[in-house]
Design a protein around this motif. Structure first.
Motif, PDB file in Angstrom:
ATOM      1  N   ARG A 293       0.816  -1.217   0.000  1.00  0.00           N
ATOM      2  CA  ARG A 293       0.000   0.000   0.000  1.00  0.00           C
ATOM      3  C   ARG A 293       0.850   1.268   0.000  1.00  0.00           C
ATOM      4  N   VAL A 294       2.122   1.130  -0.311  1.00  0.00           N
ATOM      5  CA  VAL A 294       3.038   2.276  -0.353  1.00  0.00           C
ATOM      6  C   VAL A 294       3.524   2.471  -1.791  1.00  0.00           C
ATOM      7  N   PHE A 295       3.439   3.712  -2.264  1.00  0.00           N
ATOM      8  CA  PHE A 295       3.839   4.044  -3.633  1.00  0.00           C
ATOM      9  C   PHE A 295       4.911   5.123  -3.620  1.00  0.00           C
ATOM     10  N   LEU A 296       5.882   4.995  -4.520  1.00  0.00           N
ATOM     11  CA  LEU A 296       6.921   6.001  -4.684  1.00  0.00           C
ATOM     12  C   LEU A 296       6.547   6.936  -5.833  1.00  0.00           C
ATOM     13  N   VAL A 297       6.722   8.254  -5.620  1.00  0.00           N
ATOM     14  CA  VAL A 297       6.522   9.225  -6.689  1.00  0.00           C
ATOM     15  C   VAL A 297       7.669  10.232  -6.656  1.00  0.00           C
ATOM     16  N   GLY A 298       7.948  10.853  -7.800  1.00  0.00           N
ATOM     17  CA  GLY A 298       8.973  11.889  -7.858  1.00  0.00           C
ATOM     18  C   GLY A 298      10.366  11.349  -7.646  1.00  0.00           C
ATOM     19  N   ASP A 299      11.210  12.141  -6.953  1.00  0.00           N
ATOM     20  CA  ASP A 299      12.615  11.782  -6.803  1.00  0.00           C
ATOM     21  C   ASP A 299      12.828  10.513  -5.990  1.00  0.00           C
ATOM     22  N   SER A 300      11.871  10.116  -5.176  1.00  0.00           N
ATOM     23  CA  SER A 300      12.035   8.843  -4.468  1.00  0.00           C
ATOM     24  C   SER A 300      11.973   7.678  -5.446  1.00  0.00           C
ATOM     25  N   ALA A 301      11.315   7.879  -6.574  1.00  0.00           N
ATOM     26  CA  ALA A 301      11.189   6.837  -7.602  1.00  0.00           C
ATOM     27  C   ALA A 301      12.252   6.964  -8.677  1.00  0.00           C
ATOM     28  N   HIS A 302      12.654   8.199  -8.973  1.00  0.00           N
ATOM     29  CA  HIS A 302      13.625   8.391 -10.064  1.00  0.00           C
ATOM     30  C   HIS A 302      14.374   9.704  -9.883  1.00  0.00           C
ATOM     31  N   LEU A 303      15.672   9.658 -10.063  1.00  0.00           N
ATOM     32  CA  LEU A 303      16.525  10.834  -9.989  1.00  0.00           C
ATOM     33  C   LEU A 303      17.308  10.911 -11.282  1.00  0.00           C
TER      34      LEU A 303
END
Length: 514
Positions: A293-303
């Motif tokens: 139930r946890v999703f990564l968005v933005g810099d936590s997902a891609h840098l």
């Protein structure tokens, strides 16, 4: 027992997190956003909102407000190269961020720093019902089959929050990602840059020259100089390159003053340092964008490197892709399986776009032909995303020329000069037809059967039928994020059943039957 309950908890109050709160609020979903810093960052960081980001903000009525807040001198768009402001001019060229859309969109780039854009996103999200709490940090969390229990802390102490889902928008050093054991892949660190916010009277050194950014290169400093206030006697930012292993903590205020003086070419310049920070120029993409139930968005997902202006804007698109899916699942109108499509769609795109940012970064110091051959035009990187490619798909299967796209499922609905297609994307599915009367009863039946609203629009132009390659009785079902769910070249005999089935399929149900 929890002190508070929210459908969605978001941690991180930067571009991606605020966009997540905004797009969820657009869908009528309450969210709590917590950000450990007391306020929005004063650093400009990303310097532009891309045409795709502007396309997503237009239906929310934010385009004019965002453009009005553009960075001073943004209207010039050009980039100056100098040894110092008072020294030799080495070049003057047009920057990449102009209001040119290449026919792919109704809008264009807006040259606005995050310090100016984020307050606008925050204000509208709060206006629509999002609960934004700065000076509040996520201490810990645990998830179970039914939701996430989190402990948050502010100046008054700790509280327990229960949420259906947790969104990790906590940056490239994401503690949530690391705690979940999600690894990253990519080239790693390519460089490091410091950001110095300062005040100085540089009007005599500017000497009436008009530029958006100024690249400075001399033995003392290599970096980028930008004006933050309309008056050249006001606030500026200097972003000098650092040596491997260096951070802003290695520099005193006196050191920073000398760097600013070197960039200005004035050893006696009066300088007031406001704030100093540093950040990595790197390429890393998370190997998974979801854990339960946890999703990564933005810099936590891609840098990715800032070259091209893709990174922060890609985070906005992550949020837009995920918000409508969460909203439908929370309402019970979509299957939980729909949420699996977030990682399946966004992770391959992140890898492809990150590579394009790296290619542009490497071009600064020369580029071998093999890498150069993988360079794709800006409009392709921004608008040509393709969802649903097979695992291991090549670059051209993931991003393609948006001017060649014809409304196939998995592609962004092509822009039309005769109709602002993406201005119609106001949170619902959209059915585009050349003759809405032929599909009216089918829309009513599908909405009644699924509980999902469909905004039907007739586009009675040859441009529409030609570009989307459908006949006068055909139709295109577009998802709330502007991507095509299905296309009928002509009206099927059982239009109501077809539309209902395809709508259910687009919402994660395994079967496409009524």
């Amino acid at each position: 027992m929890s002190d508070e309950e929210f459908p969605v908890l978001i941690t991180g109050g930067c571009m991606a997190g605020l966009s997540m709160a905004l797009f969820l609020a657009q869908q009528g979903v309450r969210s709590l956003l917590v950000e450990r810093h007391p306020s929005i960052s004063p650093h400009p960081r990303a310097q532009a909102a891309s045409p795709r980001t502007m396309e997503l903000l237009r239906p929310l009525g934010l385009e004019d407000e965002v453009r009005a807040a553009e960075t001073p001198n943004a209207r010039y768009g050009n980039i100056l190269q100098v040894s110092s402001l008072a020294g030799d001019e080495l070049g003057d060229f047009d920057g990449p961020f102009r209001h040119e859309t290449n026919g792919a969109s109704a809008t264009g780039w807006t040259l606005i720093g995050q310090d100016r854009l984020e307050p606008i996103l925050a204000a509208r999200a709060a206006e629509l019902g999002a609960d934004l709490r700065f000076g509040t940090e996520l201490v810990r969390h645990r998830q179970d089959d039914d939701g996430v229990t989190a402990v948050i802390r502010d100046a008054s102490g700790e509280r327990t929050v229960r949420a259906g889902y947790l969104i990790a928008a906590d940056g490239n050093r994401s503690s949530i990602r690391d705690g979940l054991g999600i690894t990253t892949s990519g080239r790693g660190v390519l460089g490091r840059q410091m950001i110095i916010l300062f005040q100085a009277a540089l009007q005599d050194h500017v000497r009436g020259r008009e530029f958006f950014l100024c690249f400075v290169s001399n033995p003392q400093v290599h970096g980028v100089l930008g004006q933050l206030d309309a008056d050249a006697a006001g606030r500026w930012v200097l972003a000098p390159s650092l040596q491997p292993g260096q951070t802003h903590e290695d520099f005193t205020d006196a050191d920073c003053v000398e760097l600013v003086r070197a960039a200005a070419g004035d050893p006696g310049l009066e300088v007031e340092i406001e704030n100093v920070d540093s950040w990595e120029i790197a390429e890393r993409v998370a190997d998974g964008f979801r854990s339960g139930r946890v999703f990564l968005v933005g810099d936590s997902a891609h840098l990715m490197p800032p070259t091209g202006g893709f990174g922060g804007n890609l985070g906005v698109q992550d949020a837009h892709n995920l918000a409508w899916k969460l909203a439908l699942v929370l309402r019970g109108a979509a299957a939980a399986a729909l949420l699996d499509s977030y990682e399946a769609e966004r992770l391959p795109i992140a890898i492809a776009v990150a590579e394009q940012a790296v290619i542009r970064y490497l071009q600064r110091s020369g580029l071998d032909q093999e890498i150069a051959a993988r360079h794709r035009p800006e409009s392709t990187v921004l608008f040509g995303h393709v969802y649903g490619a097979e695992p291991g798909a090549g670059l051209d299967d993931l991003i393609e020329d948006p001017l060649l796209q014809r409304g196939l499922p998995g592609t962004r609905a092509p822009h039309l000069e005769s109709c602002g297609v993406h201005d119609l994307m106001r949170g619902n599915f959209v059915l585009l037809t050349a003759n809405g009367e032929r599909w009216r009863s089918a829309v009513s039946t599908a909405t009644a059967a699924t509980g999902i609203a469909i905004d039907a629009h007739s586009v009675e132009t040859d441009e529409f039928t030609t570009r989307y390659e459908i006949g006068e009785t055909g139709a295109v079902l577009v998802r709330p994020d502007g991507f095509v769910a299905w296309r009928w070249t002509e009206r099927p005999d059982e239009a109501a059943a077809e539309l209902t089935g395809r709508l259910r399929h687009a919402c994660g149900f395994a079967t496409a039957r009524v």
